[in-house]
Write a protein that holds these residues in place. Structure first.
Motif, PDB file in Angstrom:
ATOM      1  N   TRP A   1     -11.660  -1.589 -14.120  1.00 56.11           N
ATOM      2  CA  TRP A   1     -10.923  -2.785 -14.130  1.00 56.11           C
ATOM      3  C   TRP A   1      -9.447  -2.741 -14.490  1.00 56.11           C
ATOM      4  N   GLN A   2      -9.123  -1.782 -15.517  1.00 58.01           N
ATOM      5  CA  GLN A   2      -7.792  -1.648 -15.660  1.00 58.01           C
ATOM      6  C   GLN A   2      -7.146  -0.261 -15.548  1.00 58.01           C
ATOM      7  N   THR A   3      -8.031   0.636 -15.390  1.00 63.05           N
ATOM      8  CA  THR A   3      -7.334   2.011 -15.382  1.00 63.05           C
ATOM      9  C   THR A   3      -7.541   2.568 -14.105  1.00 63.05           C
ATOM     10  N   GLU A   4      -6.087   2.869 -13.496  1.00 68.40           N
ATOM     11  CA  GLU A   4      -6.126   3.029 -11.682  1.00 68.40           C
ATOM     12  C   GLU A   4      -6.918   4.482 -11.653  1.00 68.40           C
ATOM     13  N   ALA A   5      -6.596   5.478 -12.606  1.00 71.02           N
ATOM     14  CA  ALA A   5      -7.253   6.755 -12.283  1.00 71.02           C
ATOM     15  C   ALA A   5      -8.776   6.598 -12.335  1.00 71.02           C
ATOM     16  N   ASP A   6      -9.428   5.707 -12.920  1.00 68.74           N
ATOM     17  CA  ASP A   6     -10.867   5.629 -12.725  1.00 68.74           C
ATOM     18  C   ASP A   6     -10.992   4.860 -11.378  1.00 68.74           C
ATOM     19  N   VAL A   7     -10.300   4.061 -11.132  1.00 64.21           N
ATOM     20  CA  VAL A   7     -10.488   3.211  -9.737  1.00 64.21           C
ATOM     21  C   VAL A   7     -10.553   4.224  -8.825  1.00 64.21           C
ATOM     22  N   PHE A   8      -9.565   5.127  -8.638  1.00 64.33           N
ATOM     23  CA  PHE A   8      -9.501   6.073  -7.567  1.00 64.33           C
ATOM     24  C   PHE A   8     -10.355   7.072  -7.592  1.00 64.33           C
TER      25      PHE A   8
ATOM     26  N   ILE B   1      -8.284   5.979  -0.023  1.00 65.41           N
ATOM     27  CA  ILE B   1      -8.490   5.594  -1.477  1.00 65.41           C
ATOM     28  C   ILE B   1      -7.766   4.244  -1.662  1.00 65.41           C
ATOM     29  N   VAL B   2      -6.473   4.319  -1.372  1.00 64.13           N
ATOM     30  CA  VAL B   2      -5.739   3.279  -1.476  1.00 64.13           C
ATOM     31  C   VAL B   2      -5.915   2.138  -0.736  1.00 64.13           C
ATOM     32  N   ALA B   3      -6.399   2.465   0.512  1.00 64.81           N
ATOM     33  CA  ALA B   3      -6.755   1.141   1.530  1.00 64.81           C
ATOM     34  C   ALA B   3      -8.035   0.588   0.999  1.00 64.81           C
ATOM     35  N   LEU B   4      -8.834   1.406   0.290  1.00 69.64           N
ATOM     36  CA  LEU B   4     -10.103   0.508  -0.025  1.00 69.64           C
ATOM     37  C   LEU B   4      -9.665  -0.471  -1.195  1.00 69.64           C
ATOM     38  N   TRP B   5      -8.880   0.427  -2.077  1.00 67.96           N
ATOM     39  CA  TRP B   5      -8.175  -0.640  -3.211  1.00 67.96           C
ATOM     40  C   TRP B   5      -7.411  -1.744  -2.786  1.00 67.96           C
ATOM     41  N   GLY B   6      -6.801  -1.737  -1.659  1.00 65.48           N
ATOM     42  CA  GLY B   6      -6.217  -2.975  -1.186  1.00 65.48           C
ATOM     43  C   GLY B   6      -7.055  -3.823  -0.676  1.00 65.48           C
ATOM     44  N   VAL B   7      -8.082  -3.505   0.165  1.00 68.92           N
ATOM     45  CA  VAL B   7      -8.973  -4.477   1.106  1.00 68.92           C
ATOM     46  C   VAL B   7      -9.887  -5.048  -0.078  1.00 68.92           C
TER      47      VAL B   7
ATOM     48  N   ARG C   1       3.177   5.923  -3.104  1.00 68.50           N
ATOM     49  CA  ARG C   1       4.043   6.595  -3.439  1.00 68.50           C
ATOM     50  C   ARG C   1       4.067   6.685  -5.311  1.00 68.50           C
ATOM     51  N   GLU C   2       3.978   5.568  -5.829  1.00 67.97           N
ATOM     52  CA  GLU C   2       3.893   5.308  -7.267  1.00 67.97           C
ATOM     53  C   GLU C   2       2.814   6.222  -7.991  1.00 67.97           C
ATOM     54  N   HIS C   3       1.736   6.160  -7.422  1.00 67.96           N
ATOM     55  CA  HIS C   3       0.288   6.890  -7.878  1.00 67.96           C
ATOM     56  C   HIS C   3       0.149   8.256  -7.380  1.00 67.96           C
ATOM     57  N   TYR C   4       1.104   8.641  -6.493  1.00 68.45           N
ATOM     58  CA  TYR C   4       0.744   9.912  -5.831  1.00 68.45           C
ATOM     59  C   TYR C   4       0.231  11.316  -6.365  1.00 68.45           C
ATOM     60  N   ASP C   5       0.874  11.393  -7.556  1.00 65.11           N
ATOM     61  CA  ASP C   5       0.381  12.736  -8.119  1.00 65.11           C
ATOM     62  C   ASP C   5      -1.114  12.492  -8.386  1.00 65.11           C
ATOM     63  N   THR C   6      -1.708  11.407  -9.127  1.00 66.42           N
ATOM     64  CA  THR C   6      -2.793  11.128  -9.456  1.00 66.42           C
ATOM     65  C   THR C   6      -3.544  11.126  -8.197  1.00 66.42           C
ATOM     66  N   LEU C   7      -3.307  10.483  -7.089  1.00 66.39           N
ATOM     67  CA  LEU C   7      -3.953  10.222  -5.909  1.00 66.39           C
ATOM     68  C   LEU C   7      -4.401  11.693  -5.434  1.00 66.39           C
ATOM     69  N   LYS C   8      -3.134  12.495  -5.230  1.00 62.97           N
ATOM     70  CA  LYS C   8      -3.041  13.848  -4.718  1.00 62.97           C
ATOM     71  C   LYS C   8      -4.475  14.612  -5.521  1.00 62.97           C
ATOM     72  N   ALA C   9      -4.286  14.789  -6.661  1.00 57.31           N
ATOM     73  CA  ALA C   9      -5.273  15.448  -7.464  1.00 57.31           C
ATOM     74  C   ALA C   9      -6.527  14.872  -7.096  1.00 57.31           C
ATOM     75  N   ILE C  10      -6.903  13.682  -7.346  1.00 60.12           N
ATOM     76  CA  ILE C  10      -8.333  13.135  -6.908  1.00 60.12           C
ATOM     77  C   ILE C  10      -8.532  13.149  -5.421  1.00 60.12           C
ATOM     78  N   GLY C  11      -7.755  13.202  -4.809  1.00 60.33           N
ATOM     79  CA  GLY C  11      -8.047  13.651  -3.199  1.00 60.33           C
ATOM     80  C   GLY C  11      -8.397  14.960  -3.067  1.00 60.33           C
TER      81      GLY C  11
ATOM     82  N   ALA D   1       0.794  -1.208  -0.014  1.00 67.23           N
ATOM     83  CA  ALA D   1       0.039  -0.229  -0.141  1.00 67.23           C
ATOM     84  C   ALA D   1       0.864   1.288  -0.044  1.00 67.23           C
ATOM     85  N   LYS D   2       1.932   1.335   0.614  1.00 64.45           N
ATOM     86  CA  LYS D   2       2.988   2.499   0.865  1.00 64.45           C
ATOM     87  C   LYS D   2       3.464   2.703  -0.416  1.00 64.45           C
ATOM     88  N   GLN D   3       4.065   1.528  -1.388  1.00 61.16           N
ATOM     89  CA  GLN D   3       4.649   1.739  -2.068  1.00 61.16           C
ATOM     90  C   GLN D   3       3.529   2.145  -3.501  1.00 61.16           C
ATOM     91  N   LEU D   4       2.425   1.550  -3.534  1.00 61.72           N
ATOM     92  CA  LEU D   4       1.827   2.008  -4.416  1.00 61.72           C
ATOM     93  C   LEU D   4       1.255   3.414  -4.169  1.00 61.72           C
TER      94      LEU D   4
END
Length: 323
Positions: free
Chosen positions: A205-212, A114-120, A94-104, A89-92
């Motif tokens: 299914w495949q696009t992380e930005a849509d998932v987040f 968002i990452v925690a929901l994705w992981g669970v 960091r990897e998706h931080y820019d996208t996650l920050k903008a969406i957040g 979760a921590k690695q991902l």
């Protein structure tokens, strides 16, 4: 040799195919198609969506045979939030931080949730389910135990296909029809899915930005407030009035009220001096873990009514932030 033939026939009789012919199912599918056609779904799409669809015995078995033994939270949380998942979760994050920050910022939801929901929900997209969603939903609607619910979900799934967000052959999910990396039921997809990368499709299914973005949109519409967190584990006094426990609206009290009733942080210190209402929950028996939870926790329960689910997401989000 005849003995071998008899054994083989017995063995074959004992094997139950997960996908099978079922009397009446084909006719039931015809009624589903008719309803969908009246709702505006094209014949071409219906032909593709229901091609080779058969009754799926395993979906019914899964629906009717939920595990009876429930782990305690002391057993469940370490399994649901193991150290390896925290590290991923921590690695991902960091990897998706820019996208996650903008969406957040757009949806006012802390990215760690968002990452925690994705992981669970799907182990970061690795466990999305391999069932044909139309087949699973049609089977469960035909089964009849929750026909109205699964028939509505079948119609929603067909709408998603008609809108072109995914091809029928690629629409995979769980035995119950939960789909993609955030495991949305089709009706949740219709109500909350978002085109996070602006490519014209809502691809959970495949696009992380849509998932987040879809997960964040769900939480926001469920009442999320990024000014606060979800809650905290607490100590409660022996003999506390247990009628105070629960998540009903009338059981919300201020932290100062809980303080006067003897509720304390896990280290024994006073509760935060913050003007916010909280609910006291103890999902296991009277000796199990106790938590004071805030309105954001209620938003997680709208996603999934399980305290175990909501607490797994909450604990993983805290591990992302605090280690």
């Amino acid at each position: 040799m005849r003995k071998g033939m008899i054994s083989a026939s017995i063995a074959a009789a004992l094997l139950v195919s997960p996908v099978m012919a079922k009397p009446g199912f084909e006719q039931y599918v015809t009624t589903l198609k008719a309803e969908a056609r009246e709702a505006g779904i094209s014949d071409a799409l219906l032909e593709r969506a229901f091609k080779d669809v058969e009754y799926h015995e395993r979906a019914v078995s899964s629906d009717r045979n939920q595990p009876e033994r429930r782990l305690t939270l002391d057993e469940y949380i370490p399994r649901a939030v193991p150290d390896w998942k925290v590290a991923q979760a921590k690695q991902l994050y960091r990897e998706h931080y820019d996208t996650l920050k903008a969406i957040g910022e757009q949806y006012q939801v802390q990215p760690r949730f968002i990452v925690a929901l994705w992981g669970v929900e799907s182990n970061f997209g690795k466990l999305q389910g391999s069932y044909n969603v139309i087949e699973a939903l049609s089977t469960l609607a035909f089964d009849g135990r929750r026909e109205a619910f699964f028939r509505k979900e079948t119609m929603a799934a067909l709408t998603i296909l008609e809108q072109g967000h995914i091809a029928p052959e690629a629409m995979k999910g769980s035995w119950a029809g939960a789909m993609g990396q955030c495991q949305f039921m089709p009706s949740s997809f219709i109500n909350y899915a978002v085109d996070g990368n602006q490519d014209g499709k809502k691809d959970i299914w495949q696009t992380e930005a849509d998932v987040f973005a879809s997960a964040a949109n769900y939480l926001k519409k469920a009442g999320w407030d990024d000014t606060y967190t979800w809650g905290r584990q607490v100590q409660i006094p022996e003999g506390i009035d247990r009628t105070l426990l629960g998540t009903n609206s009338e059981k919300a009290h201020s932290l100062s009220e809980w303080q006067t009733r003897g509720v304390r942080r896990m280290n024994g210190q006073a509760l935060p001096a913050v003007d916010i209402n909280a609910w006291l929950i103890q999902p296991d028996d009277g000796k199990g873990r106790a938590y004071l939870v805030y309105n954001n926790y209620q938003s997680l329960l709208k996603w999934n009514r399980s305290h175990y689910f909501a607490l797994a997401v909450s604990h993983l989000a805290d591990r992302i932030k605090f280690g």
